[in-house]
Design an enzyme around this catalytic site. Structure first.
Site: not given
Lengths: 218, 238, 218, 238
Positions: C53-55, C95
């Site tokens: 997840t990009e966070n 990320s």
């Protein structure tokens, strides 16, 4: 060498101390290989200075005791070091983020030549066939807030190292802020090279004689 | 099931090809994947372009790889150290190419290669001989040069601990180029001092996320390069 | 809606399963917000798939039990999630190194429109005065190795979403590899949109009728 | 002696000026330095340019700062979330500027700003409306756009633990933009859940080295934004 009035030029230790006195409490400092490393031995009482080594350590401490060397804890000169309490490790890109991003306050470097405009030549003598090696020098001069040079005022052959224009290949142009030699402390200013302090017993004329660049008294 | 551990060094390096671009972690001895390099010598690939901060010392590790004439070109920042004689000799004879890159630029080019950034501007090397051939551009009144990301076919990296997902931790200043090289290669091959169980590495303290790692080989007691050099060893051993 | 022969189009679950079946063991996968998230529920037995997840989390696990939500453990859609054993955390630049640097194998996204060239429009309807919001969509389509789209074949109003050319603002051009709808699975190829599979009971003609783009049978 | 801990929130934010560029960490609620933002509302600086992934929710934190008309311009990737009404309303009325940046480009621009990289190329946004006004360039046959580093006057960052040198660790996905924002500001101001003794943080696990941090304020029990929103609070409290 003996100067006028039987006074002596500054010793290496005194040169390193001159630098150390100009580095305020709380500074982040990168020390080049060789004479610059001595600066860490002269931090005045009460000041806390944090040393960065570009191979990934913030909070470099002194040499380890004999027998306690760790081949995976070294400095940029590949010497064994220690880490102080509160140190941290990081990778090379993060390390040069600190350097290039103007987070390091002071870098103390050696020099082959420094010009009166603050140009620095300290990475290669440019001899044909010799292996050139640059390391982090060009990143340091491009990114650290204050570049200090510590060097003998002249070469072993007595030739001036503080010059009008560098003859040797440059590390950076207009990057040096202050020069600490065995004979004087010189500030690179828009008005030229200003003598900030002279070793005890040396006259301005004698200093100028050993200097290719034009010196000025403030 | 994901398990990146491979059983042997030869398995780990088997598909390096003549002409491959290979990144080698390490700053001097610290972090240098010496067993992987020796396996590469045994494997036989040649005409390599090697990206590494230095060029090796004595007659082991990278110096030995160069001595075996497997390296066509070095991309590095500091090609000489106290005990390096192999590279300087070949270089003086014009038998090996050198691309000399300022250390921070080298690190950033590797990171860029791994991060999908084809090129960036940096102030390092402006107004020096190393600016030659580079495109210069001014931003906010200051000069910068254009530098390109580097991608490799293989990265060989040494680390301290790894799990089967390829999550890695390092030891002290042996971390150096390892984490960024892991990101920049098609195949990242790691030698770890120990394999640990999944979950043994603190998720907050993993330095290289497993996504960047392809193969792991466990070398519990890696060779001590400086000792080998002091004792005048050469690889292959004799 | 009912199709010919009283067969039904694929349900959302079946659509998600169709995607899940095409994701091999050991893949690194980023799932967009909404229907794409369902894909994680259909990973076939014996496959280990790691979700990014990009966070800043690699190894995203399922929703937490009620009462065990952690406001500092969320996904890109800002929903509460968990972390699997072997997960790790990292910052946003790292990320997107994973995303932009082609380290993620698959990204499954929703769509407003997909064109027969694989152009994707999924970030804004472009209505005047509306607040545009892009998030990580443009980075994902530019950097992930395989972009899969999961979407209803037509809008709620029955208008085709698989189109000759996108009318809506693009997220990326020529980026989609495969499209999973309730009626078919379509491959974007150099020869055009190839029908890989059709929902049971639908004919090619019926499918083409609900599609603005030209479809081809392999 | 180095001690970056300051005694109060007001002391921590005292020198923000009208027109300052301020980065705010956080992805939604996670990692948002809500107490520092409220202190900034009290402090009064206006005409701010704020760099943050979102635009805040409800009437607390960043949403409240915007509602107080302190923000001239937002640089962000996702200016709407479930409970965001303040920004959309001002934006529709043309009362606040928006620079919409793809999330990865935003992260990379912040990192570049902190790393002394003035500009870089990225594939994100090519052939989309967000390419407008950007310089396009081809490398190896693929198109990229030129993007610029962002530097701020202040970064406000929330973390989990800090020591007096400014070394920081974070909690889970609250890390997000914090570490890169710490690098990109002239003054980095951190709120930490706890201060720890020097040496308590593992040197291998420090995420933000102290060099990037200027001031720390300890907020042991930060407000829970989603709870405040559910209970309809507004800052200042009423």
């Amino acid at each position: 060498m003996a100067l006028e009035n039987n006074k002596q030029e500054w010793t290496k230790g005194e040169m390193a101390q001159n630098v150390a006195l100009d580095i305020p409490d709380g500074s982040y400092v990168n020390l080049g290989i060789g004479m610059p490393e001595m600066v860490a031995d002269y931090v005045p009482e009460g000041r806390e200075v944090i040393y960065h080594t570009e191979n990934g350590l913030l909070g470099m401490g002194p040499e380890p005791e004999q027998g306690k060397e760790d081949p995976e804890l070294i400095n940029a000169g590949k010497k064994y070091v220690t880490a102080i309490t509160g140190a941290c490790y990081f990778h090379h890109a993060d390390s040069f983020t600190m350097i290039r991003g103007k987070h390091i306050d002071f870098c103390v470097l050696g020099a082959y030549q420094v010009s009166e405009q603050g140009d620095l030549a300290n990475w290669t003598l440019g001899k044909p066939g010799a292996v050139p090696a640059v390391g982090g020098a060009m990143d340091l001069v491009a990114g650290v807030k204050n570049i200090f040079v510590i060097t003998r005022h002249t070469t072993k052959q007595g030739k001036p190292k503080i010059v009008r224009d560098c003859q040797l290949p440059l590390t950076g142009k207009g990057v040096v802020k202050r020069i600490y030699t065995d004979l004087a402390i010189l500030d690179v200013t828009q008005q030229g090279l200003m003598v900030k302090e002279m070793a005890p017993g040396i006259s301005f004329e004698a200093l100028q004689n050993k200097t290719d660049a034009q010196l000025k008294m403030p | 099931m994901i398990n990146k551990l491979v059983p042997s060094l030869s398995e780990a390096v088997k598909d390096v090809k003549d002409g491959s671009v290979v990144m080698l972690s390490g700053f001097g001895q610290a972090g240098s994947p010496i067993e992987l390099i020796h396996a590469l010598i045994d494997q036989g690939a040649s005409d390599l372009t090697v990206v590494s901060n230095n060029t090796g010392s004595g007659h082991v590790g990278l110096a030995s790889l160069i001595e075996h004439r497997r390296v066509k070109k070095m991309i590095c920042s500091f090609p000489r150290t106290t005990h390096s004689t192999v590279f300087p000799e070949l270089y003086s004879n014009g038998e090996i190419e050198l691309e000399l890159v300022p250390q921070g630029t080298l690190a950033e080019r590797i990171r860029a290669g791994g991060a999908g950034i084809p090129a960036f501007y940096t102030p390092a090397s402006v107004d020096t001989p190393l600016e030659e051939g580079k495109e210069r551009r001014t931003f906010n009144g200051r000069s910068y040069v254009l530098e390109y990301g580097i991608e490799a076919d293989f990265s060989f990296v040494k680390c301290e601990g790894a799990d089967r997902y390829g999550n890695l931790v390092y030891n002290k200043t042996a971390r150096n180029f390892g984490p960024i090289m892991c990101t920049a290669a098609e195949n990242t091959v790691v030698q770890t001092k120990k394999m640990v169980d999944l979950g043994d590495l603190d998720p907050e303290a993993v330095v290289t996320p497993g996504i960047f790692v392809n193969r792991i080989v466990e070398i519990n007691q890696p060779l001590d390069e400086s000792q080998l050099i002091a004792e005048n060893w050469r690889y292959p051993w004799h």
